[in-house]
Design a protein around this motif. Structure first.
Motif, PDB file in Angstrom:
ATOM      1  N   ARG A 116       0.836  -1.213   0.000  1.00  0.00           N
ATOM      2  CA  ARG A 116       0.000   0.000   0.000  1.00  0.00           C
ATOM      3  C   ARG A 116       0.862   1.252   0.000  1.00  0.00           C
ATOM      4  N   ILE A 117       1.982   1.210   0.696  1.00  0.00           N
ATOM      5  CA  ILE A 117       2.879   2.368   0.722  1.00  0.00           C
ATOM      6  C   ILE A 117       3.474   2.607  -0.656  1.00  0.00           C
ATOM      7  N   VAL A 118       3.974   1.551  -1.290  1.00  0.00           N
ATOM      8  CA  VAL A 118       4.530   1.698  -2.646  1.00  0.00           C
ATOM      9  C   VAL A 118       3.440   2.182  -3.602  1.00  0.00           C
ATOM     10  N   ALA A 119       2.244   1.626  -3.484  1.00  0.00           N
ATOM     11  CA  ALA A 119       1.127   2.051  -4.342  1.00  0.00           C
ATOM     12  C   ALA A 119       0.780   3.524  -4.102  1.00  0.00           C
ATOM     13  N   ALA A 120       0.916   4.000  -2.873  1.00  0.00           N
ATOM     14  CA  ALA A 120       0.629   5.409  -2.573  1.00  0.00           C
ATOM     15  C   ALA A 120       1.619   6.325  -3.287  1.00  0.00           C
ATOM     16  N   PHE A 121       2.891   5.915  -3.358  1.00  0.00           N
ATOM     17  CA  PHE A 121       3.872   6.711  -4.100  1.00  0.00           C
ATOM     18  C   PHE A 121       3.535   6.706  -5.595  1.00  0.00           C
ATOM     19  N   GLU A 122       3.107   5.556  -6.115  1.00  0.00           N
ATOM     20  CA  GLU A 122       2.704   5.495  -7.526  1.00  0.00           C
ATOM     21  C   GLU A 122       1.514   6.409  -7.804  1.00  0.00           C
ATOM     22  N   GLU A 123       0.522   6.373  -6.930  1.00  0.00           N
ATOM     23  CA  GLU A 123      -0.660   7.218  -7.115  1.00  0.00           C
ATOM     24  C   GLU A 123      -0.284   8.692  -7.024  1.00  0.00           C
ATOM     25  N   ARG A 124       0.609   9.023  -6.118  1.00  0.00           N
ATOM     26  CA  ARG A 124       1.082  10.414  -6.002  1.00  0.00           C
ATOM     27  C   ARG A 124       1.766  10.843  -7.300  1.00  0.00           C
ATOM     28  N   ALA A 125       2.562   9.953  -7.890  1.00  0.00           N
ATOM     29  CA  ALA A 125       3.214  10.266  -9.171  1.00  0.00           C
ATOM     30  C   ALA A 125       2.165  10.534 -10.247  1.00  0.00           C
TER      31      ALA A 125
END
Length: 162
Positions: A134-143
């Motif tokens: 979820r943390i990695v996905a949050a960085f992707e979504e932020r990008a």
């Protein structure tokens, strides 16, 4: 001693992803369970910068602050995080971004930590792998929010040891 490693091809440049992850002060805006961030100090050196930062992590009934030293290496698009103080026995984290010949970049993420508290360690052990994803996905979504949707990329690999 949970560890999580993940490599993922992303449709953004190494610099874009590096800039996003290096912006520690913005973490509460998008990162799950990050309630607050404060930069204690920021020093510039020839080849790198060092931030000392506090993050407040809030999960269910737990709310913990921890300090870390973040070494930013913009030329290598690398970020290393070392534990300073708080609820952990230790914490090691790194990010490395490399541009891909076909466009986009490969993001390499690794984290290894252990809480001092057995209760916290037991709690995170149950949800650790999903939390890291979820943390990695949050960085992707932020990008996506900052840089647009980019092109579709499907390569990803992860290693977990909870």
């Amino acid at each position: 001693m949970p560890t999580h490693g993940e490599k993922r091809a992303l449709p953004y440049s190494a610099k874009q992803m590096y800039d996003l992850v290096a912006d520690v002060a913005a973490y509460p805006e998008f990162l799950p369970w990050c309630a607050a961030a404060r930069i204690r100090s920021h020093t510039h050196h020839d080849e790198h910068e060092i931030l000392e930062a506090d993050l407040v992590i809030s999960f269910k009934v737990f709310r913990e602050r921890f300090g870390s030293r973040v070494t930013l290496r913009p030329r290598q698009t690398m970020i290393d995080v070392e534990y300073l103080d708080g609820p952990f026995r230790y914490l090691n984290n790194h990010w490395h971004f490399e541009n891909l010949p076909e466009g986009g970049c490969m993001a390499d993420f690794f984290v290894d930590f252990e809480f001092r508290s057995r209760a916290l360690q037991a709690l995170i052990g149950v949800v650790f792998n999903e939390a890291m994803r979820r943390i990695v996905a949050a960085f992707e979504e932020r990008a996506r929010q900052l840089y647009g949707p980019g092109k579709a990329v499907s390569r990803a690999a992860s290693t977990d040891n909870a």
